[in-house]
Write a protein that holds these residues in place. Structure first.
Motif, PDB file in Angstrom:
ATOM      1  N   VAL A 243      -1.152   3.249   0.149  1.00  0.00           N
ATOM      2  CA  VAL A 243      -2.326   2.513   0.616  1.00  0.00           C
ATOM      3  C   VAL A 243      -2.515   1.306  -0.291  1.00  0.00           C
ATOM      4  N   ASP A 244      -2.465   0.121   0.309  1.00  0.00           N
ATOM      5  CA  ASP A 244      -2.690  -1.130  -0.408  1.00  0.00           C
ATOM      6  C   ASP A 244      -3.959  -1.747   0.172  1.00  0.00           C
ATOM      7  N   ARG A 245      -5.059  -1.551  -0.521  1.00  0.00           N
ATOM      8  CA  ARG A 245      -6.349  -2.018  -0.008  1.00  0.00           C
ATOM      9  C   ARG A 245      -6.461  -3.543  -0.020  1.00  0.00           C
ATOM     10  N   SER A 246      -5.787  -4.202  -0.949  1.00  0.00           N
ATOM     11  CA  SER A 246      -5.893  -5.668  -1.028  1.00  0.00           C
ATOM     12  C   SER A 246      -5.294  -6.345   0.205  1.00  0.00           C
ATOM     13  N   THR A 247      -4.285  -5.730   0.799  1.00  0.00           N
ATOM     14  CA  THR A 247      -3.676  -6.300   2.007  1.00  0.00           C
ATOM     15  C   THR A 247      -4.115  -5.573   3.275  1.00  0.00           C
ATOM     16  N   GLY A 248      -4.868  -4.475   3.115  1.00  0.00           N
ATOM     17  CA  GLY A 248      -5.287  -3.699   4.276  1.00  0.00           C
ATOM     18  C   GLY A 248      -4.118  -3.043   4.977  1.00  0.00           C
ATOM     19  N   ARG A 249      -3.134  -2.569   4.180  1.00  0.00           N
ATOM     20  CA  ARG A 249      -1.936  -1.965   4.770  1.00  0.00           C
ATOM     21  C   ARG A 249      -1.744  -0.539   4.271  1.00  0.00           C
TER      22      ARG A 249
END
Length: 172
Positions: free
Chosen positions: A157-163
């Motif tokens: 989960v990469d919250r900065s890219t919303g991916r």
């Protein structure tokens, strides 16, 4: 859009393409599915539930691809997988699991190592949260699910890219 997730694309790394002796690779591969999520989908368990419910999750990773009405996920019956089966792990442990899986190959060719760095390890390094699917018991394995010698599944989960990235490293 499915369960708040939007499929953005896939990456497939086939070790056979890079190995000088195809018998050495054990039919190893990494399958990466990228999905985007909205900012309000911040809870990890909710994201895992959305991923499990998404049609891209219905992949047996045995050559048939994604089956929208499929009942299998990797070696497991889809019905056997819940968000609670994913343990939260750190980047160091995730890298160690993947490296231990790759290491028996010894002398990984430069192009394969570059692919792994770019597509796998860079994604692991960028992840805010990493979940690892525990090995499920015999009752969860579907009728021909033992085609995989090893099956490692990570959800990044990469919250900065919303991916959210579904990363499967396996051999068969």
């Amino acid at each position: 859009m499915d369960n708040g997730l939007v499929h953005e694309g896939d990456t497939f790394i086939n070790f056979r393409r890079s190995m000088p002796d195809p018998k050495e690779h054990g039919f190893r591969w990494v399958d990466i599915k990228q999905l985007s999520f909205s900012a309000e989908s911040a809870d990890g368990r909710e994201l895992l539930a959305a991923l499990i419910g998404h049609e891209q999750f219905r992949d047996d990773y045995a050559g048939g691809g994604v089956l929208p009405d499929g009942t299998r996920h990797g070696p497991y019956w889809l019905r056997s997988i819940t968000p609670d089966l994913y343990g939260s792990i750190g980047q160091e442990k995730a890298v160690r699991i993947i490296r231990d899986w790759v290491e028996p190959l010894r002398n990984v060719p430069t192009d394969l190592e570059e692919d792994l760095q770019r597509e796998v390890f860079a994604r692991v390094a960028a992840a805010d949260d990493i979940y690892y699917l525990a090995e499920l018991g015999d009752e969860a394995i579907h009728d021909w699910g033992r085609v995989h010698d090893q099956f490692h599944e990570f959800v990044l989960v990469d919250r900065s890219t919303g991916r959210i990235t579904l990363l499967v490293a396996a051999d068969d």
